[in-house]
Write a protein that holds these residues in place. Sequence first.
Motif, PDB file in Angstrom:
ATOM      1  N   LEU A 236       0.911  -1.292   0.083  1.00  0.00           N
ATOM      2  CA  LEU A 236      -0.031   0.136   0.008  1.00  0.00           C
ATOM      3  C   LEU A 236       0.885   1.194  -0.107  1.00  0.00           C
ATOM      4  O   LEU A 236       1.807   1.252   0.816  1.00  0.00           O
ATOM      5  CB  LEU A 236      -1.046   0.173   0.874  1.00  0.00           C
ATOM      6  N   PRO A 237       0.560   2.101  -0.810  1.00  0.00           N
ATOM      7  CA  PRO A 237       1.323   3.189  -0.687  1.00  0.00           C
ATOM      8  C   PRO A 237       1.243   4.221   0.590  1.00  0.00           C
ATOM      9  O   PRO A 237       0.245   3.892   1.082  1.00  0.00           O
ATOM     10  CB  PRO A 237       0.774   4.260  -1.853  1.00  0.00           C
ATOM     11  N   ALA A 238       2.156   4.724   0.807  1.00  0.00           N
ATOM     12  CA  ALA A 238       2.394   5.502   2.108  1.00  0.00           C
ATOM     13  C   ALA A 238       1.168   6.370   2.497  1.00  0.00           C
ATOM     14  O   ALA A 238       0.712   6.672   3.671  1.00  0.00           O
ATOM     15  CB  ALA A 238       3.729   6.248   2.107  1.00  0.00           C
ATOM     16  N   HIS A 239       0.774   7.191   1.352  1.00  0.00           N
ATOM     17  CA  HIS A 239      -0.007   8.038   1.451  1.00  0.00           C
ATOM     18  C   HIS A 239      -1.514   7.611   1.932  1.00  0.00           C
ATOM     19  O   HIS A 239      -2.130   8.305   2.599  1.00  0.00           O
ATOM     20  CB  HIS A 239      -0.588   8.639  -0.002  1.00  0.00           C
ATOM     21  N   TRP A 240      -1.738   6.416   1.760  1.00  0.00           N
ATOM     22  CA  TRP A 240      -3.101   5.587   2.318  1.00  0.00           C
ATOM     23  C   TRP A 240      -2.586   4.609   3.349  1.00  0.00           C
ATOM     24  O   TRP A 240      -3.391   3.650   3.718  1.00  0.00           O
ATOM     25  CB  TRP A 240      -3.679   4.649   1.099  1.00  0.00           C
ATOM     26  N   GLY A 241      -1.555   4.845   4.108  1.00  0.00           N
ATOM     27  CA  GLY A 241      -1.170   4.277   5.393  1.00  0.00           C
ATOM     28  C   GLY A 241      -0.178   3.055   5.077  1.00  0.00           C
ATOM     29  O   GLY A 241       0.052   2.309   6.204  1.00  0.00           O
ATOM     30  N   GLY A 242       0.199   2.696   4.077  1.00  0.00           N
ATOM     31  CA  GLY A 242       1.423   1.739   3.660  1.00  0.00           C
ATOM     32  C   GLY A 242       2.469   2.338   3.942  1.00  0.00           C
ATOM     33  O   GLY A 242       2.932   3.282   4.585  1.00  0.00           O
ATOM     34  N   THR A 243       3.520   1.398   3.389  1.00  0.00           N
ATOM     35  CA  THR A 243       5.129   1.968   3.393  1.00  0.00           C
ATOM     36  C   THR A 243       5.705   2.212   2.151  1.00  0.00           C
ATOM     37  O   THR A 243       6.912   2.599   2.051  1.00  0.00           O
ATOM     38  CB  THR A 243       5.885   0.986   4.071  1.00  0.00           C
ATOM     39  N   CYS A 244       5.043   2.056   0.971  1.00  0.00           N
ATOM     40  CA  CYS A 244       5.405   2.128  -0.344  1.00  0.00           C
ATOM     41  C   CYS A 244       5.415   3.570  -0.819  1.00  0.00           C
ATOM     42  O   CYS A 244       4.567   4.266  -0.680  1.00  0.00           O
ATOM     43  CB  CYS A 244       4.646   1.352  -1.341  1.00  0.00           C
ATOM     44  N   THR A 245       6.622   3.967  -1.573  1.00  0.00           N
ATOM     45  CA  THR A 245       6.803   5.269  -2.262  1.00  0.00           C
ATOM     46  C   THR A 245       7.343   5.113  -3.562  1.00  0.00           C
ATOM     47  O   THR A 245       7.814   4.136  -3.964  1.00  0.00           O
ATOM     48  CB  THR A 245       7.695   6.280  -1.346  1.00  0.00           C
TER      49      THR A 245
END
Length: 413
Positions: A236-245
Amino acid sequence: MSGHVGNLSPKQEATLAEFKENVKDITRPHFDDHYFLRWLRARNFDLKKSEVMLRNNMKWREQNKVDTMLEWFEPPEVMLKYYTGGLFGQDKEGALIWIDPNGYIDIKGILMSMRKQEVILSKVYLLEKIYAMFEEKTKEQGRRVDQMVIIFDMEKFGLKHLWKPGVDVFTQIIAVFEDNYPETLKKTFVVNAPKIFPLAYSLLKPFLSEETHRKVTVCGSNYKEVLLQHIDADQLPAHWGGTCTDPDGNPRCPSLIIPGGQVPESYHRQNDLDDVSAFTQVSIGRGSTLKLEYVVDKPRCAIRWQFKTDGFDIGFGVLKKTADGPQKSAEMEEVVATQRVNSHMVPEDGMVQCKEAGTYVVRFDNTYSWARAKKLLYLIEVLQPQTFDLDMPKVDSSSSLASSPGDDVYKSF
């Protein structure tokens, strides 16, 4: 019992066997029990309704050449660059994740830059790509992958998104999805919903099945915690609570998720009819209809239409005569359901393949208007099978514009 392979009741097992027998005339080699059960679950194991749904799907796929779509269609560039959303990761059970920052879409700019039919075809193309990816992931991971989780981020969503032609496109996309890709949706999460969201949802809800409606969850301010209950942080992208960028550190990962934004005017063609020299202009009186008959002399021909009205909407549909001589509309076979279209805002275009030879009637309906006549410009063409095969929409591959995140979303599966 869930109605999935390996979790069927004796009654469901018997229904599955009978369903397979009933549709064996249209069954293809790749249709397995997982496939058949999708249609049964979509209609609560009602044999008759499931069969009608599957047969309608097969007819739709044939009429729109969906089975070969990945070979002949490419989404227009503006779709790849500005229509929000993209695939990103999988949930804890393997379902693919589609993230759509829908509040940033410029739907008016998109419809000013491409035809409505191209938008819908692009979405069908995307679904066909996703289904191909389902097969690849299933083989790679040794588990069944055949569903999606959708995250709609409604940040910046406002009244401009309720522009009628845009809403019409959304509802048509939903109808295509509901009718032809059943049980594909696992769960929908709506985040950052504005106060106007209940109004927007009320416009879309009539087009959703009851089962789809039950799969929609509107999250509160703790939506990141909710998402992480279903999705691992590294998916999950960091913007939605994950760790991915992205490699540059962008937490929204726009390299994979089209962020939307205003469509530049350089793309606008006003989606208009610049050259109307071949068009016919008529006035349809108040409370009246215009019926145009076209003889299709062989199967697989196509009827293509383009039209616009001046100031007000009009009803449009395509019928097939079932007998010689005069016939009332109610006695004809419905090929394209009659509905009111906002052709005064965005010119209407489309095409339908005729499975059978016969006399087809293109009908413009103004019976609902007792106050106004409608000025109509139209061009209707009957395309022979060879012409139809060659005339499928393409995009100019010589474009010098730079690549976009959408290129990955649509092509790099």
